[in-house]
Design a protein around this motif. Structure first.
Motif: not given
Ligand SMILES: Cc1cc2nc3c(=O)[nH]c(=O)nc-3n(C[C@H](O)[C@H](O)[C@H](O)COP(=O)(O)O)c2cc1C
Length: 339
Positions: A164-170
């Motif tokens: 939700q915060s806009g990370m491209d990957a986790v």
């Protein structure tokens, strides 16, 4: 091995990320990882903005491949001076054993915003984060400059927040992982990678990177089969020729037996996994300051322990698969994963 979204985005040959390891990742280590076809990562968490810049330039001198810089998202903790004094006093018996009844413990200040600016100015193309997520403004700023952003999660909830915060990957950090837990939301929960990974893969759309206890090609293949687009490897690279780990730390890694790691807050105030040693056992019931203050209080002790070669008082961060760690160059270790 086929390419996927993540390896394309990160411009790497293999779906492997060399874990950022603050205090261990030297410029030679990060560059060797990049040259071996995986994503090198600078562990810049404890660095000032200016030292982060110098570090990035040292890596850039050694490779023209892209690499990541990992930052610690700062937390705001109220600190009470009396409590801090108690935590300092609890460390005195260990200080005495190192021949230092008193030591200076200046409190550090995060230069997170300055580090973000440095990443942009120095042309870094991948930023990864742990201990929380960067705010909206920071994510926007990085993306405007073409920087890919990667978050760290230890639960499904945190992975969802990262998306939700806009990370491209986790990065999904299983309970086996060496070093600090990246946890930031709710109670600290310890979920093994084999359970957490498929749950996160089902819950988010962004690429998932598996971390924690990955020490062999078979471990890597298992994680990829479970839906990870890449793996992040720390402990398996800890004792490489290019690693900045202290010789006594490397020795402890090679002597490690299965089951020798434990979780402790004693070094930094934040839960981390490392090889059980005297410091951890002596501090089991001691008063501890919250992170990052405990980290500042123990810095002098860890420095003296390193100078005196006393691994019983050093932080020997390592994951549950530490007994499988082998020696060799970064390239040689990576080859064992991809050959
Ligand atoms: C010595 C050490 C230092 C670490 N420092 C960091 C760090 O600075 N930032 C970070 O995001 N993760 C850090 N980690 C955690 C790794 O990113 C990763 O989750 C972990 O190494 C994976 O488990 P493994 O060690 O079993 O491979 C560290 C791990 C170790 C072993």
């Amino acid at each position: 091995m086929s390419k996927n979204d993540l390896t394309t985005m990160l411009a790497i040959d293999y779906p492997i990320i060399q874990a950022p390891m603050a205090g261990v990742t030297t410029p030679e280590f990060v560059a060797a990882s990049a040259e071996a076809g995986v994503l090198g990562s600078v562990g810049a968490g404890y660095l000032s903005a200016e030292d982060t810049r110098q570090f990035i330039r040292e890596v850039q001198k050694r490779t023209d491949k892209a690499f990541a810089v990992n930052l610690f998202v700062p937390e705001h903790v109220e600190m009470n001076q009396l409590y801090l004094r108690e935590a300092y006093e609890a460390l005195q018996p260990i200080g005495q054993q190192l021949g230092m009844p008193f030591w200076k413990a200046p409190l550090s200040e995060s230069e997170f915003d300055g580090q973000v600016q440095v990443l942009i100015e120095e042309g870094v193309k991948i930023a990864s984060f742990t201990f929380g997520l960067p705010d909206e403004k920071t994510v926007r700023l990085l993306k405007e400059h073409g920087v890919h952003v990667i978050g760290t999660a230890t639960t499904v909830e945190e992975a969802t927040l990262a998306e939700q915060s806009g990370m491209d990957a986790v990065v999904v950090q299983g309970s086996e992982a060496g070093g600090h837990r990246g946890s930031f939301a709710g109670e600290l929960t310890l979920i093994p990678l084999a359970k957490l990974l498929p749950e996160v893969v089902a819950a988010v759309e962004i690429p998932v990177i598996a971390a924690g206890g990955i020490a062999t090609k078979a471990h890597m293949e298992q994680a990829l089969l479970a839906g990870a687009q890449a793996v992040q490897i720390g402990t398996a690279l800890l004792a490489t020729d290019e690693s900045g780990a202290h010789p006594k730390y490397k020795q402890a890694i090679f002597e490690a037996e299965e089951g020798c790691t434990t979780l402790t807050k004693a070094f930094s105030g934040k839960t981390a996994r490392g090889i059980r040693n005297q410091f951890i056992m002596d501090m089991r019931d001691a008063v501890l300051a919250p992170y990052p203050y405990q980290n500042d209080l123990t810095k002098g002790i860890r420095k003296a322990a390193a100078a005196q070669g006393k691994s019983e008082f050093m932080s020997l961060w390592a994951g549950e698969s530490v007994h499988l760690t082998q020696d060799g160059s970064v390239k040689a270790i990576i080859e064992r994963f991809v050959e």
